[in-house]
Design a protein around this motif. Structure first.
Motif, PDB file in Angstrom:
ATOM      1  N   ILE A 109     -39.098  79.618 -17.178  1.00 18.88           N
ATOM      2  CA  ILE A 109     -40.510  79.876 -17.448  1.00 18.88           C
ATOM      3  C   ILE A 109     -40.665  81.289 -17.985  1.00 18.88           C
ATOM      4  CG2 ILE A 109     -42.814  80.013 -16.421  1.00 18.88           C
ATOM      5  CD1 ILE A 109     -41.766  78.057 -14.236  1.00 18.88           C
ATOM      6  N   ASP A 110     -41.137  81.410 -19.211  1.00 20.27           N
ATOM      7  CA  ASP A 110     -41.186  82.720 -19.873  1.00 20.27           C
ATOM      8  C   ASP A 110     -41.897  83.771 -19.029  1.00 20.27           C
ATOM      9  OD1 ASP A 110     -39.782  81.805 -22.051  1.00 20.27           O
ATOM     10  OD2 ASP A 110     -41.557  81.394 -23.271  1.00 20.27           O
ATOM     11  N   MET A 111     -43.058  83.444 -18.485  1.00 22.70           N
ATOM     12  CA  MET A 111     -43.829  84.432 -17.737  1.00 22.70           C
ATOM     13  C   MET A 111     -43.036  84.976 -16.555  1.00 22.70           C
ATOM     14  SD  MET A 111     -47.528  83.971 -15.856  1.00 22.70           S
ATOM     15  CE  MET A 111     -46.847  83.250 -14.361  1.00 22.70           C
ATOM     16  N   LEU A 112     -42.407  84.081 -15.785  1.00 28.42           N
ATOM     17  CA  LEU A 112     -41.656  84.518 -14.605  1.00 28.42           C
ATOM     18  C   LEU A 112     -40.378  85.246 -14.997  1.00 28.42           C
ATOM     19  CD1 LEU A 112     -42.107  81.410 -12.267  1.00 28.42           C
ATOM     20  CD2 LEU A 112     -43.499  83.487 -12.427  1.00 28.42           C
ATOM     21  N   LEU A 113     -39.743  84.786 -16.060  1.00 26.50           N
ATOM     22  CA  LEU A 113     -38.516  85.459 -16.510  1.00 26.50           C
ATOM     23  C   LEU A 113     -38.815  86.845 -17.062  1.00 26.50           C
ATOM     24  CD1 LEU A 113     -36.733  82.411 -18.173  1.00 26.50           C
ATOM     25  CD2 LEU A 113     -36.159  83.495 -15.991  1.00 26.50           C
ATOM     26  N   ASP A 114     -39.945  86.997 -17.739  1.00 27.10           N
ATOM     27  CA  ASP A 114     -40.324  88.327 -18.243  1.00 27.10           C
ATOM     28  C   ASP A 114     -40.561  89.289 -17.092  1.00 27.10           C
ATOM     29  OD1 ASP A 114     -40.130  87.405 -20.807  1.00 27.10           O
ATOM     30  OD2 ASP A 114     -42.286  87.145 -21.121  1.00 27.10           O
ATOM     31  N   GLU A 115     -41.213  88.802 -16.026  1.00 24.05           N
ATOM     32  CA  GLU A 115     -41.435  89.642 -14.853  1.00 24.05           C
ATOM     33  C   GLU A 115     -40.114  90.041 -14.207  1.00 24.05           C
ATOM     34  OE1 GLU A 115     -43.969  87.387 -12.316  1.00 24.05           O
ATOM     35  OE2 GLU A 115     -45.737  87.574 -13.611  1.00 24.05           O
ATOM     36  N   LEU A 116     -39.190  89.067 -14.129  1.00 23.03           N
ATOM     37  CA  LEU A 116     -37.882  89.355 -13.551  1.00 23.03           C
ATOM     38  C   LEU A 116     -37.109  90.353 -14.397  1.00 23.03           C
ATOM     39  CD1 LEU A 116     -35.789  88.704 -11.352  1.00 23.03           C
ATOM     40  CD2 LEU A 116     -35.073  86.734 -12.740  1.00 23.03           C
ATOM     41  N   ARG A 117     -37.199  90.200 -15.704  1.00 23.53           N
ATOM     42  CA  ARG A 117     -36.459  91.075 -16.623  1.00 23.53           C
ATOM     43  C   ARG A 117     -36.961  92.517 -16.561  1.00 23.53           C
ATOM     44  NH1 ARG A 117     -34.498  88.573 -22.250  1.00 23.53           N
ATOM     45  NH2 ARG A 117     -32.747  89.994 -22.617  1.00 23.53           N
ATOM     46  N   GLN A 118     -38.245  92.695 -16.230  1.00 20.80           N
ATOM     47  CA  GLN A 118     -38.828  94.031 -16.150  1.00 20.80           C
ATOM     48  C   GLN A 118     -38.748  94.624 -14.745  1.00 20.80           C
ATOM     49  OE1 GLN A 118     -42.829  93.637 -17.694  1.00 20.80           O
ATOM     50  NE2 GLN A 118     -42.092  92.478 -19.477  1.00 20.80           N
ATOM     51  N   GLY A 119     -38.208  93.848 -13.802  1.00 16.86           N
ATOM     52  CA  GLY A 119     -38.167  94.295 -12.415  1.00 16.86           C
ATOM     53  C   GLY A 119     -36.845  94.920 -12.017  1.00 16.86           C
ATOM     54  N   ALA A 120     -36.713  95.123 -10.718  1.00 21.14           N
ATOM     55  CA  ALA A 120     -35.555  95.844 -10.181  1.00 21.14           C
ATOM     56  C   ALA A 120     -34.275  95.020 -10.191  1.00 21.14           C
ATOM     57  CB  ALA A 120     -35.874  96.292  -8.751  1.00 21.14           C
ATOM     58  N   HIS A 121     -34.389  93.712 -10.386  1.00 14.81           N
ATOM     59  CA  HIS A 121     -33.202  92.859 -10.287  1.00 14.81           C
ATOM     60  C   HIS A 121     -32.825  92.231 -11.632  1.00 14.81           C
ATOM     61  CE1 HIS A 121     -33.584  93.385  -5.997  1.00 14.81           C
ATOM     62  NE2 HIS A 121     -34.838  92.959  -6.065  1.00 14.81           N
ATOM     63  N   ALA A 122     -33.207  92.877 -12.701  1.00 13.54           N
ATOM     64  CA  ALA A 122     -32.911  92.344 -14.038  1.00 13.54           C
ATOM     65  C   ALA A 122     -31.417  92.183 -14.268  1.00 13.54           C
ATOM     66  CB  ALA A 122     -33.511  93.248 -15.106  1.00 13.54           C
ATOM     67  N   ASP A 123     -30.626  93.100 -13.687  1.00 15.01           N
ATOM     68  CA  ASP A 123     -29.178  93.026 -13.912  1.00 15.01           C
ATOM     69  C   ASP A 123     -28.509  91.927 -13.098  1.00 15.01           C
ATOM     70  OD1 ASP A 123     -29.513  94.163 -11.454  1.00 15.01           O
ATOM     71  OD2 ASP A 123     -28.170  95.866 -11.780  1.00 15.01           O
ATOM     72  N   ALA A 124     -29.280  91.224 -12.266  1.00 12.70           N
ATOM     73  CA  ALA A 124     -28.724  90.109 -11.497  1.00 12.70           C
ATOM     74  C   ALA A 124     -28.676  88.822 -12.318  1.00 12.70           C
ATOM     75  CB  ALA A 124     -29.546  89.874 -10.236  1.00 12.70           C
ATOM     76  N   VAL A 125     -29.166  88.875 -13.550  1.00 11.19           N
ATOM     77  CA  VAL A 125     -29.275  87.693 -14.402  1.00 11.19           C
ATOM     78  C   VAL A 125     -28.471  87.886 -15.679  1.00 11.19           C
ATOM     79  CG1 VAL A 125     -30.900  86.251 -15.706  1.00 11.19           C
ATOM     80  CG2 VAL A 125     -31.581  87.197 -13.484  1.00 11.19           C
ATOM     81  N   ASP A 126     -27.777  86.822 -16.100  1.00 11.53           N
ATOM     82  CA  ASP A 126     -27.121  86.820 -17.409  1.00 11.53           C
ATOM     83  C   ASP A 126     -28.144  86.256 -18.404  1.00 11.53           C
ATOM     84  OD1 ASP A 126     -25.705  86.197 -19.757  1.00 11.53           O
ATOM     85  OD2 ASP A 126     -23.850  85.833 -18.659  1.00 11.53           O
ATOM     86  N   TRP A 127     -28.775  87.130 -19.154  1.00 17.34           N
ATOM     87  CA  TRP A 127     -29.881  86.722 -20.022  1.00 17.34           C
ATOM     88  C   TRP A 127     -29.420  85.888 -21.213  1.00 17.34           C
ATOM     89  CZ3 TRP A 127     -34.340  86.828 -17.833  1.00 17.34           C
ATOM     90  CH2 TRP A 127     -34.555  87.730 -16.775  1.00 17.34           C
ATOM     91  N   THR A 128     -28.169  86.005 -21.559  1.00 18.05           N
ATOM     92  CA  THR A 128     -27.623  85.141 -22.613  1.00 18.05           C
ATOM     93  C   THR A 128     -27.608  83.685 -22.140  1.00 18.05           C
ATOM     94  OG1 THR A 128     -26.249  86.932 -23.454  1.00 18.05           O
ATOM     95  CG2 THR A 128     -25.641  84.689 -24.089  1.00 18.05           C
ATOM     96  N   ARG A 129     -27.230  83.492 -20.858  1.00 21.39           N
ATOM     97  CA  ARG A 129     -27.234  82.141 -20.304  1.00 21.39           C
ATOM     98  C   ARG A 129     -28.669  81.605 -20.187  1.00 21.39           C
ATOM     99  NH1 ARG A 129     -23.900  78.865 -20.666  1.00 21.39           N
ATOM    100  NH2 ARG A 129     -23.757  78.029 -18.541  1.00 21.39           N
ATOM    101  N   VAL A 130     -29.588  82.460 -19.802  1.00 26.34           N
ATOM    102  CA  VAL A 130     -30.994  82.058 -19.731  1.00 26.34           C
ATOM    103  C   VAL A 130     -31.473  81.584 -21.099  1.00 26.34           C
ATOM    104  CG1 VAL A 130     -33.353  82.924 -19.457  1.00 26.34           C
ATOM    105  CG2 VAL A 130     -31.606  83.469 -17.749  1.00 26.34           C
TER     106      VAL A 130
END
Length: 441
Positions: free
Chosen positions: A387-408
């Motif tokens: 979900i773009d809205m939730l992923l954007d919030e996650l990407r701008q937050g403190a745990h952005a590095d916990a996600v592989d954004w290429t896989r997303v």
């Protein structure tokens, strides 16, 4: 398919409903229970009515769902009475006189106008618990919805009788027919609107008869949890299909969700299969004495493990739950009660006297917090969404590095995944009505 003895099951069900009413009336200090079936609502500045929805307190007693203006009256120690409106009308089809296995259990009175009901309801409206909406009022019989009575009845509605389970099986058969037809339409390249029509045709119910609006989502539309727009043209390329759709029978609902990839051999289908496997494990946890809140948290752990296995997140499942990362991919509750209503009542009730059981902190959308007991029927519907809205919030937050954004980004065009079954809690192993229905079909 085992034959159902409907008259016997119904008599047993009615005895349970009457016993609950006796206790609820005693709790509230009333002599009689009076329940209107409901009336039509008209649109503002128009003479068109909204689709009629029967009062759930009415259809808990008898399988009538299309009879506005009727009444149920019950006094402990006496036979229940159905005051049945059969108007004189040449604009619309007049309902047939009541018929069927359930009618021998009622005193039935036919009336031609709503006002005639007053002749057949208890003498003193002030001594009645009247359950319904204000616009159902006739004469002195204005719904008062006493809290003590409503709390008691709604709390115990969580425990389904064998008759109610049988009715939900019938609803499930309709839903399964619709789902099978919808998948065929998807594989043939139909649009969302075309798939919806195929579903309704196979289920034998139109949009007003279904228990809720069909969610038919292709590609990225699967990331909208309640997507109901129904595009008229199919997308190109066609990648994925999420359908959340149910069926009704005699006032009871089923609620089924499935997700498919257009390519049965691609990585998205592998992700769907992983969620399906986790979902079946969660269904197996529907056991007497198990806290539904814990089942919700267990779903987060199971889904986070899948996200880690597929390289989407880098955290352990426990860390993903604690930090809220898992909620960005699974933002709703694991499910809810189901029966006479799709989201059945009293999901948070602490007891039949009222009170509330709190949701787990940080999980505001869970609809059921009770401990599971035999007779309860719940949905189990884990999901993974991009979900773009939730992923954007996650990407701008403190745990952005916990996600592989290429896989997303690789999964984002597929929208999301949800698998949902209706499951009965018993004294032993759970009964999965949905899987049972698909196996039967």
């Amino acid at each position: 398919m085992v034959p159902v003895d409907w008259p016997i099951l119904y008599r047993q069900h009615l005895a349970t409903v009457q016993a609950r009413a006796d206790a609820a009336l005693a709790r509230g200090g009333f002599d009689s229970l009076v329940v209107p079936s409901g009336t039509l609502h008209y649109q503002a500045f128009d003479d068109r009515d909204y689709p009629y929805a029967v009062n759930p307190q009415f259809k808990a007693w008898l399988p009538l769902t299309r009879n506005p203006g009727s009444w149920l009256a019950y006094t402990p120690g006496a036979r229940p009475k159905l005051v049945y409106l059969q108007p004189r009308d040449y604009w619309h089809v007049v309902p047939q006189a009541p018929a069927g296995y359930w009618t021998t259990n009622f005193d039935i009175v036919l009336i031609r106008t709503p006002e005639e009901a007053l002749q057949h309801l208890p003498a003193d409206a002030a001594r009645c618990a009247i359950l319904g909406e204000a616009q159902s009022a006739v004469g002195a019989f204005t719904p008062n919805n006493p809290q003590a009575v409503v709390d008691y009845l709604e709390f115990h509605r969580a425990f389904k009788t064998p008759y109610e389970i049988a009715m939900m099986r019938q609803a499930t058969r309709r839903g399964v027919r619709g789902h099978r037809a919808a998948e065929r339409a998807f594989r043939a390249g139909a649009s969302e609107f075309g798939i919806h029509l195929a579903y309704c045709q196979a289920a034998g119910q139109d949009a007003g008869e279904l228990p809720y609006g069909n969610i038919v989502a292709l590609n990225e539309h699967g990331a909208v949890l309640h997507y109901t727009d129904l595009d008229r043209l199919p997308p190109k390329p066609l990648r994925s299909f999420l359908i959340d759709a149910g069926g009704s029978h005699g006032g009871y609902a089923c609620d089924i969700t499935r997700t498919y990839s257009a390519d049965r051999g691609d990585e998205f289908q592998a992700l769907v299969d992983a969620v399906d496997s986790a979902q079946q494990g969660l269904c197996a946890q529907v056991r007497a004495g198990f806290d539904y809140r814990q089942l919700h948290l267990d779903a987060h752990l199971a889904l986070a493990a899948i996200l880690k296995d597929f390289g989407v997140i880098k955290l352990s499942p426990e860390a993903a739950l604690e930090t809220g990362v898992s909620a960005a991919f699974f933002p709703h509750g694991i499910g809810h009660g189901i029966g006479l209503q799709v989201h059945d009542v009293a999901g948070f009730a602490a007891s039949d006297s009222g009170g509330t059981i709190a949701k787990p902190e940080g999980h505001p959308y869970l609809r059921l917090t009770r401990v599971l007991e035999p007779g309860m029927v719940v949905t189990i519907e884990p999901g993974i969404y991009f979900i773009d809205m939730l992923l954007d919030e996650l990407r701008q937050g403190a745990h952005a590095d916990a996600v592989d954004w290429t896989r997303v980004d690789a999964f984002r065009p597929y929208g999301g995944i949800r698998i949902e079954d209706d499951v009965v809690c018993t004294e032993a192993d759970p009964v999965n009505l949905t899987r049972e229905g698909f196996a039967e079909a």
